[in-house]
Enzyme design. Structure first.
Site, short mmCIF file in Angstrom:
data_model
loop_
_atom_site.label_atom_id
_atom_site.label_comp_id
_atom_site.label_asym_id
_atom_site.label_seq_id
_atom_site.Cartn_x
_atom_site.Cartn_y
_atom_site.Cartn_z
N THR A 101 37.70 43.45 -1.12
CA THR A 101 39.25 42.53 -0.77
C THR A 101 40.43 43.39 -0.56
OG1 THR A 101 37.86 40.58 -1.55
CG2 THR A 101 39.83 40.70 -1.83
N LYS A 177 39.57 36.13 4.01
CA LYS A 177 39.46 36.74 2.55
C LYS A 177 40.26 36.22 1.73
CE LYS A 177 37.08 37.42 -1.04
NZ LYS A 177 36.33 38.86 -1.84
N LYS A 245 45.48 41.88 -9.30
CA LYS A 245 45.06 42.42 -8.19
C LYS A 245 45.52 41.61 -6.31
CE LYS A 245 40.83 43.85 -5.75
NZ LYS A 245 40.59 43.52 -4.90
#
Length: 303
Positions: A101, A177, A245
């Site tokens: 990702t 995503k 993150k």
């Protein structure tokens, strides 16, 4: 079925299952992990364990990278100063399949960098968790040029039940995503908030879980993550810091076009609070630990 010599880098919770799926589909699977013993253990049942990324790159027609983030992907491809990467040794017109990702703009730039080296690229973030990775039933959100798809498609289909083709160049896979991660992070934070309120109000946690999972307020994340809270098991399947993150990437993407994301911002702050409170490496359900004045379920005593 044609057999491809495919390398897989990163035999973690997802990568090990993906490598097994490729092997089960009849591909010649080569593996590399910084934990040498993990790669050797995988190869015992078929496949080849490599000592270096350079030798893996030279041996394979396709490489699947299942590392944590963009920085690790850079290191895998181009080295980190102390060790070399795989890109310099990959055969011309071989394909690099990136499953992390990452910032979509970084993924777009990577496609150009690899193209300059004569290599093909698939932007291919993944979702579904370790169990679906192991059974070859996860979801892949992909974007790539036709030549890259031509080589990668049998591998993608071996690893995933659903391979979505979202664009004919890199970027769209990573964008979708990141939007998935927006929902995943917000849903975990909301699930934790709901369970915390129930505990504060003296509701039986197991009964609350039972009712919510059979009611309209349920979400996949409530059902999955609040089971960890009930079991008092914060073993990280996906850690708090993953959502520090990933929700950070969500906010970065939106900030570039000045797009407001009030729920994502709040969920990101909750995960940051959990991280700095000492729960960074615990399961992401540990975000519930930021709520004051509640007593969390305790682990059942061993029989």
């Amino acid at each position: 079925m044609s057999t491809t010599t495919v390398g897989l880098i990163g035999l973690g919770a997802m990568g090990s299952g993906m490598a097994s799926s490729l092997r089960r589909a009849g591909h010649n699977v080569h593996v590399f992990d910084v934990r040498r013993e993990v790669a050797v253990a995988f190869a015992k049942d078929g496949g080849v364990a490599h000592d270096s990324l350079a030798s893996l790159g030279a041996a394979c027609d396709a490489i699947v990278s299942v590392v944590v983030n963009a920085a690790q992907t850079e290191s895998v491809l181009f080295g980190d100063g102390s060790t070399g990467g795989c890109a310099a040794n990959m055969k011309p017109s071989s394909v690099f399949i990136m499953c992390s990702t990452v910032d979509p703009n970084w993924s777009v730039a990577l496609e150009s960098r690899l193209e300059a080296l004569g290599l093909l690229y698939v932007d291919a973030p993944i979702s579904g968790g370790a169990a679906k990775a192991a059974s070859g039933e996860m979801t892949m959100m992909t974007a790539a040029k036709p030549a890259a798809y031509a080589l990668a498609e049998p591998l993608l289909n071996a690893m995933a039940a659903k391979v979505y083709k979202l664009g004919d160049c890199a970027g769209a896979g990573s964008k979708v995503k990141i939007i998935n991660q927006l929902l995943a992070g917000v849903h975990i934070a909301a699930a934790a908030e709901a369970m915390a309120l129930g505990l504060r109000e003296g509701v039986d946690a197991a009964a609350l879980y039972e009712v919510i999972t059979h009611s309209a307020g349920n979400s996949w994340m409530f059902e999955n993550r609040m089971a960890h809270v009930l079991a008092a098991d914060y073993t990280p399947l996906s850690a708090v810091d993953i959502f520090v993150k990933d929700l950070g990437l969500v906010l970065d993407m939106a900030r570039a076009s000045k797009f407001p994301l009030p729920l994502s911002s709040t969920a990101h702050q909750m995960f940051m609070q959990a991280s700095t409170a000492g729960f960074a490496k615990e399961d992401d359900s540990a975000v519930i630990k930021i709520f004051p004045g509640i007593e969390l379920p305790k682990a059942a005593p061993p029989h």
